[in-house]
Design a protein around this motif. Sequence first.
Motif, short mmCIF file in Angstrom:
data_model
loop_
_atom_site.label_atom_id
_atom_site.label_comp_id
_atom_site.label_asym_id
_atom_site.label_seq_id
_atom_site.Cartn_x
_atom_site.Cartn_y
_atom_site.Cartn_z
N ALA A 101 5.40 -9.80 -10.81
CA ALA A 101 5.71 -10.19 -9.43
C ALA A 101 6.67 -9.19 -8.79
N MET A 102 7.67 -8.76 -9.55
CA MET A 102 8.65 -7.82 -9.02
C MET A 102 7.99 -6.47 -8.72
N SER A 103 7.15 -6.03 -9.65
CA SER A 103 6.45 -4.76 -9.44
C SER A 103 5.62 -4.82 -8.15
N GLY A 104 4.94 -5.94 -7.94
CA GLY A 104 4.13 -6.10 -6.73
C GLY A 104 4.98 -6.07 -5.46
N ALA A 105 6.11 -6.76 -5.49
CA ALA A 105 6.95 -6.86 -4.29
C ALA A 105 7.60 -5.51 -3.97
N VAL A 106 8.07 -4.79 -5.01
CA VAL A 106 8.66 -3.47 -4.79
C VAL A 106 7.58 -2.51 -4.30
N GLY A 107 6.41 -2.60 -4.93
CA GLY A 107 5.30 -1.73 -4.55
C GLY A 107 4.87 -1.95 -3.10
N ALA A 108 5.04 -3.18 -2.60
CA ALA A 108 4.68 -3.49 -1.21
C ALA A 108 5.73 -2.99 -0.23
N GLY A 109 6.82 -2.40 -0.74
CA GLY A 109 7.79 -1.77 0.14
C GLY A 109 8.99 -2.61 0.54
N HIS A 110 9.16 -3.76 -0.10
CA HIS A 110 10.31 -4.60 0.23
C HIS A 110 11.55 -4.22 -0.60
N HIS A 119 20.37 -15.18 -16.94
CA HIS A 119 20.36 -13.72 -16.88
C HIS A 119 19.32 -13.05 -17.78
N SER A 120 18.64 -13.84 -18.64
CA SER A 120 17.55 -13.22 -19.41
C SER A 120 16.47 -12.70 -18.47
N LEU A 121 16.43 -13.23 -17.23
CA LEU A 121 15.43 -12.82 -16.25
C LEU A 121 15.57 -11.38 -15.81
N ALA A 122 16.72 -10.78 -16.07
CA ALA A 122 16.88 -9.37 -15.70
C ALA A 122 15.91 -8.49 -16.48
N ILE A 123 15.46 -8.96 -17.65
CA ILE A 123 14.50 -8.16 -18.43
C ILE A 123 13.25 -7.92 -17.59
N GLY A 124 12.67 -9.00 -17.06
CA GLY A 124 11.46 -8.86 -16.25
C GLY A 124 11.72 -8.21 -14.90
N SER A 125 12.86 -8.55 -14.32
CA SER A 125 13.17 -8.01 -13.00
C SER A 125 13.33 -6.49 -13.05
N VAL A 126 14.11 -6.01 -14.01
CA VAL A 126 14.33 -4.56 -14.12
C VAL A 126 13.04 -3.88 -14.58
N GLU A 281 29.87 -1.25 -0.96
CA GLU A 281 29.72 0.16 -1.36
C GLU A 281 28.29 0.45 -1.80
N ILE A 282 27.68 -0.51 -2.48
CA ILE A 282 26.28 -0.31 -2.90
C ILE A 282 25.38 -0.25 -1.67
N HIS A 283 25.60 -1.13 -0.73
CA HIS A 283 24.82 -1.06 0.52
C HIS A 283 24.96 0.30 1.20
N ASN A 284 26.19 0.80 1.22
CA ASN A 284 26.46 2.06 1.94
C ASN A 284 25.77 3.27 1.33
N THR A 285 25.31 3.18 0.10
CA THR A 285 24.54 4.30 -0.47
C THR A 285 23.17 4.39 0.19
N GLY A 286 22.67 3.27 0.75
CA GLY A 286 21.31 3.25 1.29
C GLY A 286 20.25 3.22 0.20
N LEU A 287 20.66 2.97 -1.04
CA LEU A 287 19.74 3.09 -2.17
C LEU A 287 19.45 1.78 -2.88
N LEU A 288 20.00 0.67 -2.39
CA LEU A 288 19.73 -0.60 -3.07
C LEU A 288 18.25 -0.94 -2.95
N SER A 289 17.64 -1.21 -4.08
CA SER A 289 16.20 -1.46 -4.10
C SER A 289 15.89 -2.88 -4.58
N VAL A 290 16.59 -3.34 -5.63
CA VAL A 290 16.43 -4.72 -6.11
C VAL A 290 17.81 -5.27 -6.47
N MET A 291 18.03 -6.55 -6.14
CA MET A 291 19.25 -7.25 -6.55
C MET A 291 18.88 -8.56 -7.21
N ASP A 292 19.45 -8.82 -8.40
CA ASP A 292 19.33 -10.13 -9.04
C ASP A 292 20.61 -10.90 -8.77
#
Length: 347
Positions: A101-110, A119-126, A281-292
């Motif tokens: 699901a995460m791969s699909g959502a990131v691939g769709a540009g969100h 927090h075991s869910l970070a395995i699938g999310s990352v 500070e993370i927002h200010n990089t302009g590079l945040l792609s996924v947050m759990d």
Amino acid sequence: MALRGPLSRLLRCTLSSCQQNRSHSVAILGAPFSKGQKRRGVEHGPKAIRDAGLVERLSNLDYAVHDFGDLTFKHLEKDEHFMHVPFPRTVGRANQLLSGAMSGAVGAGHTCIMLGGDHSLAIGSVDGHAQQCPDLCLIWVDAHADINTPLTSPSGNLHGQSVAFLLKDLQNKMPQVPGFSWMKPFLSARDLVYIGLRDVDPGEHIILKTLGIQYFSMRDIDRMGIQRVMEVTLDHLLARKQRPIHLSFDIDAFDPSLAPATGTPVNGGLTYREGIYVTEEIHNTGLLSVMDVVEVNPTLGATPEALEATTSLAVDVIASALGQTREGAHIAFPKIPEPKEDTELRL
Ligand SMILES: NC(=[NH2+])NCCC[C@H](N)C(=O)O
Ligand SMILES: [Mn+2]
Ligand SMILES: [Mn+2]
């Protein structure tokens, strides 16, 4: 700082395809799952965070918000312990589903927000994020390092082992845990930074030291200040090259006085201002792609106020990671509004 916005936009233009067109569309993925630890209730985290007004807050930041709802996880009937690890196949299967699901959502540009769940869910999310963005880096904000292997884990709980599944450098120290044959570790130890640690198991300590992982404990934050900690963190991860950031935020990173509704609280955590500074500070990089955002357990709030404090804090860190500032913004006003000629100015 004046340079930050334009500079970060400029940098974003030079990025790989997985980071483009992300800025104004946010996907929310709910992951109501609790089998990575033994306390029930954390599966109600996604609903509690939504009920605290998440979608409205993000819409007010001018995002197109796509709420994908909650994933449906199955508890597998025949799922014996592996060593002292409970529910390995159930946790493995849940993460496989989340990864897709995460791969699909990131691939769709969100830009994606994953609401846990434990927090075991970070395995699938990352993992899912890395399928689209193999050069991602990981910032893990947590009281805990979650880097036990089944051989070092005092509890057996998989939410304390997520990072060990992700790291290439630990591959030869990990047994074959049933339920996880679908994934390969892909992350390098140097692409990971921890912030907020204060409860690290002995086995985790030797792993952090042996692999030379960059971490900032609460003591380091006391000593250096959060501003310097973020400077070194972002320099460590981004100085060689700009790449997508995966932020895995365990709500127990905050002090339990601010986030009481969580399963493994540890005293002496981040203040509200330190936590918000991290996400700004993370927002200010302009590079945040996924947050759990994980480990919000609504059944552990002793009072309705304790629960409300925890969920509204979760919404605040998400909004801040997505650009809400403490200095205000002028989205609605391109310039200061002037009264029309015929209106009386003052009485
Ligand atoms: N995601 C969490 N809250 N993890 C807590 C982990 C606690 C302990 N280190 C363990 O491995 O069991
Ligand atoms: Mn934790
Ligand atoms: Mn954690």
